[in-house]
Write an enzyme that holds these catalytic residues in place. Structure first.
Site, short mmCIF file in Angstrom:
data_model
loop_
_atom_site.label_atom_id
_atom_site.label_comp_id
_atom_site.label_asym_id
_atom_site.label_seq_id
_atom_site.Cartn_x
_atom_site.Cartn_y
_atom_site.Cartn_z
N GLU A 336 -24.82 15.57 13.95
CA GLU A 336 -24.58 14.81 13.66
C GLU A 336 -23.15 14.52 12.35
OE1 GLU A 336 -24.67 11.88 16.03
OE2 GLU A 336 -26.54 12.80 16.53
N HIS A 339 -20.64 16.16 14.25
CA HIS A 339 -19.41 15.30 15.01
C HIS A 339 -18.57 14.68 14.05
CE1 HIS A 339 -20.90 14.66 18.52
NE2 HIS A 339 -22.21 14.72 18.76
ZN LIG Z 1 -23.72 14.18 19.74
#
Ligand SMILES: [Zn+2]
Length: 899
Positions: A336, A339
Site C-alpha cells: 500500500e 501505491h
Molecule cells: Zn494494490
C-alpha cells in the site's frame, strides 16, 4: 489495493514536488479525449469542498459539495457520476449568473446524474453546489459501517470509506474517473467523542451542539477521486515522526498496542521509498487505518495519506496472529505504501492500465520484503506469484496485462492474478533485464515526469529506455499486450570446447488448447538466461529458434534465478540430470524447477514421472521455505487422487515419512528466536499431517483442544488457527458445538471471525450444512458470513455453490458489490467436477451481463482442463508411486532412482 488472499491461513534525488496547491501541480483545463469514459467530455472539475454529516444509527448521511469546474464547450447540461444518492438541490454559479437545473435525471445503470439547465452554459469557470443524501452501506462500498464489540464488550459501529474502483460516486456526486484529478477539502460533522480521519491531518475541530463536532481537513494534493478517504468512530491513533513526515496507525479504541508492529514497519519502509522513488512522500502524514471485519474484494486500500487495512491484515494480536500473518502485515504495508507513489502520485489514466498500479505495488512489496527481511524467503514467494499468474494465464479465458475495460464491473474484475501477479512477474523479468540500478533510475524519471498526473503503460517503457534500458520496450510490449505464456523447448545439448551448444525453440504453453497453440503460437521477444556450471548466458529470442552457447558443460538450466516469465520443456535426459542436481540448487531454483516441471506434466507436455522425480528429489532437510511449498504440491496430488485410497495413503505415507521428522525437530511449540520460515513450516506440517490423520499430530491436537475448551490461552496464539483448523476439519458435532460456543463468546473481532470461519471447515457434511445455515443468520456479523461460505467450499464446493444459488439475494447482501462475480469463482476453486460446469454457466447467464462473465469462464476453463487430464494424471501418478516405493526413500530423494 491488496487482494484478498487466504484469510487467517497462513504484503532524495531530483525533484521536490511538495506544493499542494492546484495551480502548482499543473491543474488541467482540458480533457484527454482519447481515453475511454462513461461521462461526456463537457466539463472538468478542479476542486471539491465536501461537508458530510453521517447518521450512523440510521445508515444514511447528508452531504453538500461545492465543485469548482471549467465548462469546456457550450452545453445545456452537466453529467457527473452518482450512485445511491438523492440530490436535494443544485445550483450553478459563475460568469456573473446563477441558475438551478430545470431537471435532474438519475441513470442507475450508468451511475450518473444529468443536470439539465434552462439555457446554454457558455465555456468558462463555474461552481456547482449540490446538497444530497446518501446511504451508509454494510459492505465495503462507498461510505460503510463496520460493527464490532468494543473494549468493554459492548456493540459499537465505526464508519470508513472504500472508493476503488468506482464508488466515490456513492459518497459525493463527482467526475469519478481516474483522469479527472482534482483537490479535495473535507469537513465532517461527527459525534464529539469520535475521532475523524482523512487524507490530510485535521486542522480544526469545534463543537456545534447536539453532541456533535465539526472537523475540518485541509486541501489535498491533486488526486483521483478513488483515493479520497474518510473514517470516524471511537478510534485511537499511535504515531511517530520519520524525517519530515509523521506515520500513524489508527485503530478502534483499545487496540493501539496491537498496531506497534505495523507502525514500526511503516516507519522502516517510508525512508526506503523516499530514496527509491527519488521524490519524497508529498503529504504531511501517512496513516494506516485498521477496520474490524473483512471484504470479499480487498484486504487493504491505498487512499493517499490514509491507507485502510482490515484488522486481520494490520494488527499483531498475540491471541491469534500467526507468523505468516505477521509477515503479511509487513508486506501489506509495503504494497500500500508503494501505491502512495505508484497509483496515488502517478495514476493510470484509465482502468485498462490498472496493472501499472497493482503489478508494480506487488513487485515492490516483494522487493521491499526481500530487502528488509532476506531470511523470509520472499524470492521463493516471487516464484509462487509467477505460478499463480500462470495458472490463470494458461487458460483460453486469460487476458493481456493491458486490457480493455469498459464497464464498472470489468474494472472490478481487473483486480485479478494477471494484473497483480503477472504484472509483478513481468516487472521482475524487466528489472533483471535492465539491471536494478537502471530500472530504479527509470522509475525515478517516470515518477518525476508524471507526478500529479495520469500515465499509460507506454510512458513507463519510455522512461526505462531513456534511463538506459535499451531494448526493453519491445519485450515489455510483447508481454503486456499479448496474453499467455511462452514455452521454451530445449533441444539436445552438445559440449563444444567447454561450452554447451543448444537450440531453443519458442512456442506457447497452454493448459487447455495445446494443439491450437502448438500449431499457431503467439510470439514474444523473451529474455532468456541459461547456465551450465559457468557464467550465465543471456539472449533475447527473436523468432522461432535461438542458438545458444552456454559456458560450462554441466547440467543445463534455463531461467536460473527464475526471473523469466516462461515455461521450459527439457528433454527427459536433461530433466533427469537437473533433478539429480536439485539438492544442491538454490531454494529459488529448487522451487522454480519443481513448479515448472509439474505444470508441464499436469498440462500433458511430459509424463508425470518426470515431475514426480523433481518433487521426490527435494531433500527433507532442505530449505524450510521450499519444503513448505513441496508439501503443498504433494497435497495437491493427494487431492487429485481422490477416489484412489491406496494412492492417497501412499502419498500421505511419503509426506509423513519424509517430513514428519522435520516436524519433530521443530517441535509442536514455537521456540523463542527461531527462524520465521521454521515457524511457518511448522504450521504447514501440522495442517497437512493433521489432514492425513497422522496419530502424533491428532493426539497433540486433541490434548490442546481439551485444554482450550476451558482456557482460551491453552493454544499458543500463533498456532491457534492451525490447530483449530485441524480439529475443525475432523470435527464431530460436540467439537463443532464447542468451537461455535467459543466463537459466540469471543469479543476480539479478528479472533471471533476466525473461529466462525473454522466452523465451515468441517469435512462432515451435516456440520458443513449447519455452517451454511449459520452464515445466513445475523449471528456471525455482516462481513464474516461470506467467509464461512468460502470455508465450506474448500471441502464441499458443490454444496456451497448450490446453497448460494438457492439463497442468492440473501448471500449478495453479505458481499461487496465489487466482489460478487468473483465470489462464485472462488467457491469453485477447489472443484474438479465437470458436472459443475453447466451450473456455473447457467449462473453467469442468469446473473451477469455478457461483458462481465470472465471470472466464471475462467472457473469453467480450469475445471474443464483439469478434467481432460485427470485420468492420465491419476494413472501415471499411481504407476510411479508403485514403481518407487516410499520405503526405498522416494520422498527422501535417493539419487539415481528416477523413472
Ligand atoms: Zn494494490
Amino acid at each position: 489495493m491488496r487482494r484478498v488472499t487466504a484469510l487467517f491461513a497462513s504484503a532524495t534525488i531530483a525533484l521536490f514536488l511538495t506544493s499542494t496547491t492546484a495551480t502548482a501541480q499543473g491543474q488541467r483545463d482540458t480533457v484527454d479525449t482519447s481515453l475511454p469514459t462513461q461521462l461526456p467530455r463537457e466539463a472538468v472539475p478542479s476542486h471539491y469542498a465536501i461537508t458530510v454529516t453521517p447518521h450512523a444509527d440510521k445508515l444514511s448521511f447528508d452531504g453538500t459539495v461545492g465543485i469548482d469546474l471549467k465548462v469546456l464547450r457550450t452545453t445545456n447540461s452537466l453529467t457527473l457520476n452518482a450512485a445511491d444518492i438523492a440530490i436535494r438541490s443544485a445550483r450553478l454559479t459563475g460568469a456573473g449568473t446563477q441558475m438551478a437545473p430545470s431537471g435532474v435525471k438519475i441513470d442507475e445503470d450508468a451511475q450518473t446524474a444529468k443536470l439539465t439547465f434552462g439555457r446554454p452554459i457558455a465555456p468558462g469557470d463555474y461552481k456547482l453546489s449540490v446538497a444530497y443524501t446518501g446511504k451508509i452501506n454494510t459492505q465495503a462500498n462507498g461510505l460503510f459501517a463496520l460493527d464490532y464489540k468494543n473494549k468493554e464488550g459492548k456493540g459499537a459501529r465505526a464508519l470508513f470509506t472504500q472508493f476503488e474502483a468506482a464508488d466515490a460516486r456513492r459518497f459525493v456526486p463527482s467526475w469519478d474517473e481516474p483522469d479527472y484529478k482534482a483537490t479535495f477539502d473535507l469537513t465532517a460533522r461527527v459525534p464529539s467523542a469520535w475521532m475523524a480521519v482523512s487524507n490530510m491531518p485535521a486542522t480544526g475541530s469545534e463543537e456545534i451542539g447536539n453532541g456533535l463536532k465539526e472537523v475540518r481537513f485541509p486541501t489535498t494534493p491533486t488526486m483521483s477521486s478513488y483515493l479520497l478517504f474518510f473514517a470516524a468512530g471511537d478510534l485511537e491513533r499511535i504515531s511517530k515522526r520519520v524525517g519530515q513526515h509523521e506515520v500513524g496507525i489508527v485503530t478502534t479504541r483499545g487496540n493501539g498496542e496491537k498496531a506497534r508492529y505495523a507502525l514500526d514497519a511503516e516507519a522502516q519502509i517510508l525512508p526506503y521509498y523516499d530514496e527509491y522513488f527519488g521524490t519524497p512522500y508529498p503529504l504531511p502524514k501517512l496513516d494506516n487505518v485498521a477496520g474490524p471485519g473483512q471484504s470479499q474484494f480487498f484486504g487493504a486500500m491505498e487512499n493517499w495519506g490514509a491507507i485502510f487495512t482490515f484488522e486481520y491484515a494490520l494488527l499483531n494480536d498475540p491471541a491469534i496472529t500467526s507468523e505468516s500473518g505477521r509477515q503479511g502485515i509487513f508486506s501489506t504495508e509495503a504494497h500500500e505504501m508503494a501505491h502512495q507513489w505508484f497509483g496515488d502520485l502517478v495514476t493510470m489514466a484509465w482502468w485498462d492500465d490498472l496493472w501499472l498500479n497493482e503489478g508494480f505495488a506487488s513487485w515492490m512489496e516483494n522487493k521491499t520484503t526481500q530487502h528488509f527481511h532476506p531470511d523470509w524467503g520472499a524470492d521463493v514467494d516471487r516464484v509462487g506469484s509467477r505460478e499463480g499468474a500462470m495458472n490463470l494465464d494458461a487458460l483460453n479465458s486469460t487476458h493481456p496485462v493491458v486490457q480493455q475495460v469498459r464497464t464498472v464491473e470489468q474494472a472490478n474484475q481487473a483486480f485479478d492474478a494477471i494484473s497483480y501477479q503477472k504484472g509483478e512477474s513481468v516487472i521482475s523479468m524487466l528489472e533483471n533485464f535492465a539491471s536494478s540500478d537502471v530500472w530504479r533510475d527509470g522509475i525515478r524519471r517516470y515518477i518525476a515526469t508524471h507526478a500529479y498526473q495520469n500515465s499509460r503503460t507506454t510512458d513507463l517503457w519510455a522512461a526505462q529506455e531513456a534511463a538506459g534500458a535499451k531494448g526493453l520496450s519491445i519485450i515489455a510490449t510483447d508481454f503486456t499486450t499479448q496474453p499467455g505464456i511462452p514455452l521454451i523447448t530445449v533441444g539436445p545439448a552438445q559440449c563444444v570446447g567447454g561450452s554447451t551448444a543448444v537450440t531453443l525453440t519458442q512456442g506457447q504453453f497452454s493448459a487447455d488448447r495445446q494443439q491450437q497453440t502448438a500449431a499457431s503460437p503467439l510470439a514474444w521477444h523473451v529474455p532468456i538466461e541459461a547456465s551450465a556450471g559457468g557464467a550465465v548466458a543471456k539472449a533475447v529470442t527473436n523468432g522461432r529458434t535461438t542458438q545458444l552457447s552456454v559456458p560450462g558443460c554441466g547440467p543445463l538450466m534455463i531461467n536460473p534465478g527464475q526471473h523469466g516469465y516462461y515455461r521450459t520443456l527439457y528433454t527427459p535426459q536433461q530433466a533427469a540430470a537437473l533433478a539429480a542436481q536439485l539438492p544442491g540448487a538454490s531454494p529459488v531454483d529448487q522451487y522454480g524447477l519443481i513448479a515448472d516441471s509439474m505444470a508441464l506434466a499436469l498440462a500433458g507436455y511430459q509424463p508425470m514421472q518426470i515431475s514426480l522425480a523433481f518433487l521426490a528429489a527435494m531433500p527433507p532437510n532442505g530449505s524450510a521455505k521450499v519444503i513448505q511449498r513441496v508439501v503443498g504440491r504433494w497435497d495437491d496430488l493427494y487431492d487429485r487422487m481422490d477416489g484412489d485410497p491406496a494412492a492417497q495413503a501412499d502419498i500421505a505415507a511419503r509426506v509423513v515419512g519424509a517430513y514428519g521428522p522435520r516436524l519433530q525437530q521443530l517441535g509442536f511449540v514455537p521456540r523463542d528466536g527461531e527462524p520465521a520460515v521454521d515457524a511457518i513450516l511448522r504450521t504447514t506440517l501440522i495442517g497437512t499431517l493433521g489432514k492425513y490423520r497422522d496419530p502424533a499430530v491428532l493426539a497433540e491436537g486433541s490434548r490442546l483442544f481439551a485444554a482450550w475448551k476451558t482456557n482460551p490461552d491453552a493454544i499458543p496464539g500463533s498456532l491457534k488457527s492451525t490447530w483449530l483448523g485441524v480439529i475443525a476439519r475432523n470435527a464431530d458435532a460436540a467439537t463443532w458445538d464447542a468451537i461455535h460456543e467459543r466463537a459466540r463468546a469471543t469479543t476480539g473481532s479478528v479472533e471471533r471471525a476466525s473461529l466462525y470461519q473454522l466452523l465451515g471447515r468441517a469435512k462432515n457434511e451435516a456440520l458443513a450444512r449447519r455452517a451454511l445455515d449459520l452464515a445466513l443468520t445475523p449471528e456471525p456479523g455482516k462481513t464474516t458470513s461470506a467467509g464461512i461460505i468460502t470455508a465450506v467450499a474448500g471441502a464441499h464446493p458443490r454444496m456451497a455453490i448450490d446453497f448460494v444459488l438457492s439463497h442468492l439475494s440473501q448471500v449478495n447482501q453479505l458481499i461487496d458489490i465489487s466482489g460478487r462475480s468473483r465470489f462464485m469463482q472462488r467457491l469453485a476453486a477447489s472443484s474438479r467436477d465437470p458436472q459443475l460446469i453447466p451450473v456455473l454457466e447457467n449462473y453467469a447467464q442468469a446473473n451477469l451481463a455478457a461483458s462481465d462473465r470472465k471470472p466464471i469462464q475462467q472457473a469453467v476453463d480450469r475445471i474443464r482442463s483439469d478434467s481432460v487430464q485427470a485420468q492420465r494424471i491419476r494413472s501415471e501418478t499411481a504407476a510411479w508411486l508403485k514403481a518407487h516405493p516410499a520405503a526405498a526413500g522416494a520422498a527422501g530423494g535417493r539419487k539415481g532412482e528416477r523413472g
